[in-house]
Structures are given as C-alpha cells and as structure tokens.
Design a protein around this motif. Structure first.
Motif, PDB file in Angstrom:
ATOM      1  N   VAL A 242      -3.168  -0.682  12.573  1.00 37.51           N
ATOM      2  CA  VAL A 242      -1.827  -0.349  12.775  1.00 37.51           C
ATOM      3  C   VAL A 242      -0.965  -0.386  11.655  1.00 37.51           C
ATOM      4  CG1 VAL A 242      -0.270  -1.068  14.484  1.00 37.51           C
ATOM      5  CG2 VAL A 242      -2.322  -1.089  15.306  1.00 37.51           C
ATOM      6  N   VAL A 243       0.246   0.015  11.040  1.00 35.97           N
ATOM      7  CA  VAL A 243       0.754  -0.776   9.841  1.00 35.97           C
ATOM      8  C   VAL A 243       2.560  -0.154   9.848  1.00 35.97           C
ATOM      9  CG1 VAL A 243      -1.045   0.084   8.378  1.00 35.97           C
ATOM     10  CG2 VAL A 243       0.589   2.257   8.852  1.00 35.97           C
ATOM     11  N   GLY A 244       3.317  -1.021   9.001  1.00 32.64           N
ATOM     12  CA  GLY A 244       4.743  -0.443   9.036  1.00 32.64           C
ATOM     13  C   GLY A 244       5.122  -0.192   7.624  1.00 32.64           C
ATOM     14  N   ALA A 245       6.353  -0.245   7.876  1.00 36.69           N
ATOM     15  CA  ALA A 245       6.766   0.639   6.912  1.00 36.69           C
ATOM     16  C   ALA A 245       8.555   0.064   6.622  1.00 36.69           C
ATOM     17  CB  ALA A 245       8.308   2.057   7.127  1.00 36.69           C
ATOM     18  N   GLY A 246       8.351  -1.828   6.837  1.00 35.92           N
ATOM     19  CA  GLY A 246       9.029  -2.641   7.341  1.00 35.92           C
ATOM     20  C   GLY A 246      10.137  -2.194   7.508  1.00 35.92           C
TER      21      GLY A 246
ATOM     22  N   ASN B  46      14.541  -4.100   3.425  1.00 32.50           N
ATOM     23  CA  ASN B  46      15.703  -4.842   3.561  1.00 32.50           C
ATOM     24  C   ASN B  46      16.079  -6.036   4.089  1.00 32.50           C
ATOM     25  OD1 ASN B  46      16.286  -1.991   4.341  1.00 32.50           O
ATOM     26  ND2 ASN B  46      18.376  -3.290   4.573  1.00 32.50           N
ATOM     27  N   HIS B  47      15.958  -6.157   5.609  1.00 37.75           N
ATOM     28  CA  HIS B  47      16.352  -7.127   6.508  1.00 37.75           C
ATOM     29  C   HIS B  47      15.338  -7.955   6.305  1.00 37.75           C
ATOM     30  CE1 HIS B  47      20.072  -5.188   8.055  1.00 37.75           C
ATOM     31  NE2 HIS B  47      19.362  -4.141   8.018  1.00 37.75           N
ATOM     32  N   GLU B  48      14.088  -8.329   6.090  1.00 38.12           N
ATOM     33  CA  GLU B  48      13.068  -9.358   6.142  1.00 38.12           C
ATOM     34  C   GLU B  48      14.024 -10.040   5.297  1.00 38.12           C
ATOM     35  OE1 GLU B  48       9.923  -6.776   8.291  1.00 38.12           O
ATOM     36  OE2 GLU B  48      11.508  -6.856   6.820  1.00 38.12           O
ATOM     37  N   PHE B  49      14.652  -9.604   4.176  1.00 37.47           N
ATOM     38  CA  PHE B  49      15.555 -10.615   3.386  1.00 37.47           C
ATOM     39  C   PHE B  49      17.291 -11.350   4.091  1.00 37.47           C
ATOM     40  CE2 PHE B  49      12.822  -8.224   0.582  1.00 37.47           C
ATOM     41  CZ  PHE B  49      12.037  -8.944  -0.031  1.00 37.47           C
TER      42      PHE B  49
ATOM     43  N   LYS C  73      14.188   0.086  -4.254  1.00 36.89           N
ATOM     44  CA  LYS C  73      14.682  -1.048  -4.816  1.00 36.89           C
ATOM     45  C   LYS C  73      16.453  -1.399  -4.697  1.00 36.89           C
ATOM     46  CE  LYS C  73      15.819   3.742  -7.490  1.00 36.89           C
ATOM     47  NZ  LYS C  73      15.290   4.236  -8.745  1.00 36.89           N
ATOM     48  N   ASP C  74      16.675  -0.628  -4.465  1.00 36.45           N
ATOM     49  CA  ASP C  74      18.511  -0.625  -4.042  1.00 36.45           C
ATOM     50  C   ASP C  74      18.770  -1.756  -2.970  1.00 36.45           C
ATOM     51  OD1 ASP C  74      19.310   0.710  -5.738  1.00 36.45           O
ATOM     52  OD2 ASP C  74      19.359   2.703  -4.212  1.00 36.45           O
ATOM     53  N   THR C  75      17.510  -3.087  -1.999  1.00 35.19           N
ATOM     54  CA  THR C  75      17.783  -3.645  -1.329  1.00 35.19           C
ATOM     55  C   THR C  75      18.883  -4.860  -1.798  1.00 35.19           C
ATOM     56  OG1 THR C  75      15.753  -3.518  -0.467  1.00 35.19           O
ATOM     57  CG2 THR C  75      16.681  -5.736  -0.896  1.00 35.19           C
TER      58      THR C  75
ATOM     59  N   GLY D 219      19.789 -13.932  -0.472  1.00 31.59           N
ATOM     60  CA  GLY D 219      18.822 -13.737   0.165  1.00 31.59           C
ATOM     61  C   GLY D 219      18.030 -13.037  -0.769  1.00 31.59           C
ATOM     62  N   VAL D 220      18.532 -12.657  -1.557  1.00 25.16           N
ATOM     63  CA  VAL D 220      17.346 -11.767  -2.922  1.00 25.16           C
ATOM     64  C   VAL D 220      17.712 -13.028  -3.962  1.00 25.16           C
ATOM     65  CG1 VAL D 220      17.624  -9.938  -1.927  1.00 25.16           C
ATOM     66  CG2 VAL D 220      19.289 -10.390  -3.017  1.00 25.16           C
ATOM     67  N   ALA D 221      18.000 -13.812  -3.975  1.00 24.43           N
ATOM     68  CA  ALA D 221      18.081 -15.004  -5.400  1.00 24.43           C
ATOM     69  C   ALA D 221      16.718 -15.135  -5.680  1.00 24.43           C
ATOM     70  CB  ALA D 221      18.869 -16.137  -5.188  1.00 24.43           C
ATOM     71  N   GLY D 222      16.895 -14.767  -7.560  1.00 29.77           N
ATOM     72  CA  GLY D 222      15.193 -14.991  -7.992  1.00 29.77           C
ATOM     73  C   GLY D 222      14.388 -13.703  -7.759  1.00 29.77           C
TER      74      GLY D 222
END
Length: 636
Positions: A83-87, A121-124, A206-208, A216-219
């Motif tokens: 079972v896999v997911g795509a984010g 993206n929402h994981e961030f 890549k546009d996250t 949320g995406v610093a660093g």
C-alpha cells in the motif's frame, strides 16, 4: 535423475565437471499495488462520489475505516501486495484530525497498512521538524517543557502513549536539507517480492515553496522531479533493481472534467505538470502514481476513456499512457482525494529480468454501501474516540445560511464559499485599530469544502453551520495580515493571478476571491499585464475607478489597505507582489474571523443569503471563456 547420473559419471571419468547446469526460467508473478493520495486527514466520509462526474446517483464514499476495509479486501486477492501513497496524507485536515496535530490520521494510516508515501506540499504546513516528529513519534511540546494539549491522546482513544509515530515511511528524493546536503527523508523505499526488489521513489512537487508558508520550508531545497528520478536510476540498478515505481505529488487533469471517468485519461493529460515530468523520465521507470491535483485518472494500457457526442457520453477502451523520454507509454494513475478512490494496480514481474513487464490498473470507489467490504473496527473506534473529544467544540452552531455555499466556480471563478470568507476577513480588519482594510482577498486553494444547507449527523438542523463545518471549509489556521499597497501593485497582483505572468507558475492560473465592494474584469486571451481592466472599489455607496476600461491605472501611487492570510502575504501561491506591502499589521486567525462574521447571521438574526444585493455580485467579470481557468491556458 538420469541426466544427473550421466553428469556424475562423466565428471568421474574426466576428473572435472563435464556438464553445464541449466536452470529453467522462473515463471512471472503478479504483485498488487494499492495506491491513494491527498487523504488530508479525512477520517470520516467526505460525502458522495461517482465513477463519472456525470453520474446522477453517487454513493457515500471514503472514511478511514472503509479505506482500511477496501485495502483488506484487495490484499486478500494477492498475498504479494503493498500500500503506497502519493502525498498530502496530512495537512488541511478536518477538525477531528487537525485539532490533534494530525496524530489521528497517522495512527489510522498505520492500521490501514500504508507502507510508503511521498511527501506532499501540505505535509510542510507545520514545518519539516513537525513532520519529522510525526514520522518518528513522541509527544508534541507545548514550548514550556510540557506536552501540548493537542498531542498524545492515546490513553483516551486507545492508541499507544507516547504517540507511536508513522509506521509507514515518508519519502522525499528531491527535498534536500541545505545545511547537510542530504534528503529530508529517504529518497526511495524497497520491498522484495519472491526475491525481486521493487523500488518506490518518493517525489514532492518542485513548486512547493510557492504554495507553502515560507517558514514551513525554511532550509529546504526542492529539486526538479524528473532530473532527480533519472539520477537515481544508476544507483538502483547497481543494487540489481529493475522494477521502479515513482510516487510523485504532482498531477494533471482530464480534458473533459464534466464527464470524466475515474478510469479515464481524456486528452492524455496533455500539457499538464505530470505529463511534462513523465516526458523526461528515464525508460527504466515502469509506473507513476501521482497526486496533488485532486482528480482521478487512469492512464494505462486499455484504459476506459469517455467521449462525448451529441451530449451523450460513451465509454471506449484504448491503449493509453503518458510518453516518457524514449516515447514509450508509461502507466500513470491518480486516485482523486480524501480517500474517495483507491488505485488497484496489478504489476507483472519477470523474475529472470527482475523487471515489470505489464501493468493493469483500475481505480475503485471506496463505496460505503458495498456489502462485501467490512469497515475496520479498530480504526472506527479510534475515530469515534477523537470525535467525542472534539464534540463540545465541533457541534457549536456559529451561524446559518439560506442555501449551500459551494466551491463550484462560474467561468470567472466567483464562488460563494470563498466569498463569505473574503467578506469575513474584511469585516475583521476594517476597523482602524485592526488594520483599516478596504479590500480582502482569499486564495481559492484555501477553500477546502462547501457549506451545506442540509443538517449533519451532529443534529444541528438544516441551515445551521457548526464550528466543525466552518473549520473544514477553512482548516489552515492562518492569521490575517493587513498591509498597504499601491494602486499599481494592486493591478500587478491581479495580473499575477495568471500562469506565467510576473513570476506566477507557468502552469497554474490562481484566481483570488475578492471581498464585497471590489470588482474587476479579465480577458484570458490577452497577454500578461493586459488582462485586467475595470477595477473599482465601492465604499459607503461611493464607487472609485482604480483601473479603467483600457487597463490603465489612473493613480498608480495611491495606496490601499488590503487584507490577505499570512500564507499569501509572504508570496504564497505565487503572489510575490504582496511582498511589496508596507505598514503590516497582524490580525486574528482566519477561522476566528469567519466565526465572528457568522455571528451576524445566527438565529434569531436572519440567515446569510448569498444572493443578497448588498454582497455586490458578481465581483469578477470575464470576457470570453466558458469555465474557471486553472492551468496554463487562461482562456478555456
């Protein structure tokens, strides 16, 4: 036995091995891959869904217990499975998950049996450190040496204490920590079937950074999706791996969304982000499971496609797939969103070459009315326990409406659910001491659901809106920011809504939703900086023209106070023009502003009526076009 004896005799006679050993080719075998994406913490059913968008009868679907039940049913068909997911498994979640830092979703997905998922993206949304905590487990800190009230409720809901963390692995091949040069999470996961290793590469769009709050995406650095996959191929092959699946949080849309079949691939997703990524992939990639665009498609061999002629939809079957860098058609799937659909994918593996030789995919509704599916009792108990914890907050009636306020947009992208949010944000920041706002804008992507007139199982009654419903429509917990911008910047940010204009994503048109009193017209057929005209602002019955009918800004240096959420205020969704804003003042959380606005429409006061003339609709007008533009083509 006879051959063996002859070989032994010859070996004895000649003092060595006289017979070459031949091994019969091993027969191929099948592995079942069960995929889904964009679950967003929807532990309960998100409503109804159909096999085609045109279906008149749609069953109730989804909910974590039923997702688990369907997964169990599919697993029973083949012991070789994954079972896999795509984010976007978490983030932008309903209150029942979000109030507890999405720990309920992680606990539920553990029990669904998820093994690998790409990072979306929402994981961030809450930053990479919080995502790493959700992976590894442990209680969330309250910042004062204690445990946050939103965390570690296992003693009440029947899960381990402290929080167990994700038993599945988040994967992020193209997300790099700039301080260490290493990927934030493993680039890929490997599972072995009958001695053959299968690699699952996890990829974030890549546009996250353009659609997530900068903190949320610093660093972190987000690298090109296709380049990252291709660079990994030699490393995987060095390990003897030839079966390669990409889990990518990026997607596309079918060309006929009004009739699209969940197993269709109308238009082969032409021009979409996912088609562009696949077109550059190495030939070693066998299957792509995608997400992000909240739609369902099945671009694989013998996919069902829907064609329309004379208003009649016809389902036909033809070989499809998206061409890779070599021109070979690669199977690509997506399973809608919120747990409504699962992708049931059978892959045939040749153990002699270790390669996937065939792919057969079917998108299946998670139909709650299917008698052959048993919802998972353990997950059901966990969800109900969390629901009990939020009930005192969730079921409070905050206001009332006369009809549904929906996400359905007209051709100019006006939508009633977003309009009430924009109006609430203006009302919260209009007083001088709270910002002195004259205009407010809401990003359409931040409106996650519709307000429904019909009462829910909470028993609030028709027309009443509960806190839970309001939160589910606007679940981000953003704060409001009021700033001063010039008339020229106002014109520029309106132009920046369109794909490729002023730094906006080349593939995304993102129309904002304005507050009452603000109006403009756009023409998607024109060039960047020439699309927007007739910009007016009406205050206290007086209308001012900011941009005339020919698109000229009448007084470029005149200033206005504008409110947006903190995500947009720092350039989120590509609106970098807001970075020019000055005299910034922070405000209330967006959900608090919405609840306060709804209080004006709570019994015994009259219910909110979206057709009331005072709301000054439509706010956005359009020249040409037939549907709300979202992609690179701004004049569909």
């Amino acid at each position: 036995m006879k051959i063996r004896l002859i070989c032994v005799s010859l070996a004895m006679a000649f003092g060595g091995s006289a017979c070459a050993t031949t091994t019969a080719p091993k027969p191929p075998f099948t592995v079942k891959i069960i995929g889904f994406n964009d679950f967003h913490g929807n532990l309960e059913s998100p409503g109804t869904f159909g096999v085609t968008a045109a279906d008149t009868v749609k069953p109730a679907v989804g909910g974590a217990p039923y997702v688990a039940g369907y997964v169990a049913k599919l697993k029973a068909q083949n012991p070789l499975n994954i079972v896999v997911g795509a984010g976007d498994m978490i983030g932008a979640s309903p209150l029942v998950s979000a109030l507890f830092s999405d720990e309920p979703t992680v606990e539920s997905l553990n029990r669904v049996g998820l093994e690998f998922t790409s990072v979306g993206n929402h994981e961030f949304d809450k930053g990479s450190a919080e995502l790493q905590r959700l992976q590894s487990g442990g209680c969330k800190s309250d910042g004062n040496g204690g445990i946050a009230s939103s965390s570690c409720k296992g003693a009440t809901v029947g899960t381990p204490v402290p929080f167990e963390g994700a038993k599945f692995k988040w994967l992020s091949a193209n997300v790099v920590n700039t301080a260490t040069g290493k990927t934030l999470f493993p680039a890929y996961g490997i599972k072995t079937f009958n001695g053959v290793k299968v690699a699952f590469i996890g990829m974030t769009l890549k546009d996250t950074p353009t659609i997530v709050t900068p903190s949320g995406v610093a660093g972190l650095q987000f690298q090109d999706e296709a380049d990252t996959v291709n660079a990994l191929i030699p490393r995987l092959r060095a390990q003897g791996i030839e079966s390669i699946v990409v889990l990518v949080h990026q997607g596309g849309f079918q060309s006929s969304p009004t009739v699209s079949d969940i197993n269709g691939c109308d238009g082969n997703l032409a021009g979409s982000d996912i088609a562009n990524i696949v077109s550059r992939l190495d030939n070693a990639v066998d299957l792509v499971i995608s997400g992000h665009t909240h739609t369902a498609y099945n671009c694989s061999a013998n996919t069902v496609n829907t064609t329309v002629s004379g208003g009649v939809a016809t389902r036909v079957s033809r070989p499809t797939g998206l061409p890779n860098a070599s021109g070979r058609l690669v199977p690509v799937t997506q399973a809608a969103y919120y747990g409504r659909v699962l992708s049931d994918i059978d892959v045939t593996i040749d153990p002699n070459t270790r390669d996937i030789t065939a792919v057969s995919a079917t998108n299946r509704l998670v139909d709650r009315t299917d008698p052959s599916v048993t919802p998972d009792a353990t997950i059901n108990g966990i969800v109900n326990a969390y629901k009990s914890l939020i009930a005192p907050i969730a079921n409070v009636v905050v206001g009332s409406i006369t009809t549904d306020l929906t996400q359905t947009a007209d051709k100019a992208c006006n939508e009633s659910a977003g309009e009430i949010i924009a109006d609430a944000q203006l009302a919260a920041t209009a007083p001088a001491s709270f910002g002195g706002a004259q205009i407010a804008f809401m990003n359409r992507g931040g409106v996650r659901a519709s307000f429904t007139y019909a009462g829910s199982s909470a028993g609030e009654g028709d027309g009443n809106v509960t806190y839970n419903e309001a939160y589910n429509v606007q679940p981000f917990g953003n704060s409001l920011v009021t700033m001063t911008i010039t008339a020229q910047d106002l014109k520029n940010v309106l132009e920046q809504q369109f794909a490729g204009c002023r730094g906006q994503s080349a593939t995304a048109t993102r129309l904002m939703i304005p507050s009452a009193g603000f109006k403009y017209t756009f023409d998607g057929s024109k060039a960047c900086d020439a699309r927007v005209s007739n910009v007016t602002l009406t205050t206290a019955g007086v209308t001012e023209t900011i941009v005339d009918a020919s698109g000229v800004v009448l007084d470029p240096t005149k200033t206005y106070r504008v409110t947006v959420n903190n995500f947009m205020s720092t350039g989120g969704d590509g609106f970098t023009t807001f970075n020019n804003g000055t005299n910034r003042l922070g405000g209330a959380q967006d959900i608090d502003a919405l609840v306060a606005y709804f209080a004006n429409f709570k019994a015994p006061l009259a219910a909110y009526n979206p057709t009331d003339a005072s709301l000054q609709k439509p706010r956005v007008s359009r020249i040409g076009g037939t549907s709300c533009p979202t992609g690179a083509n701004t004049n569909p």
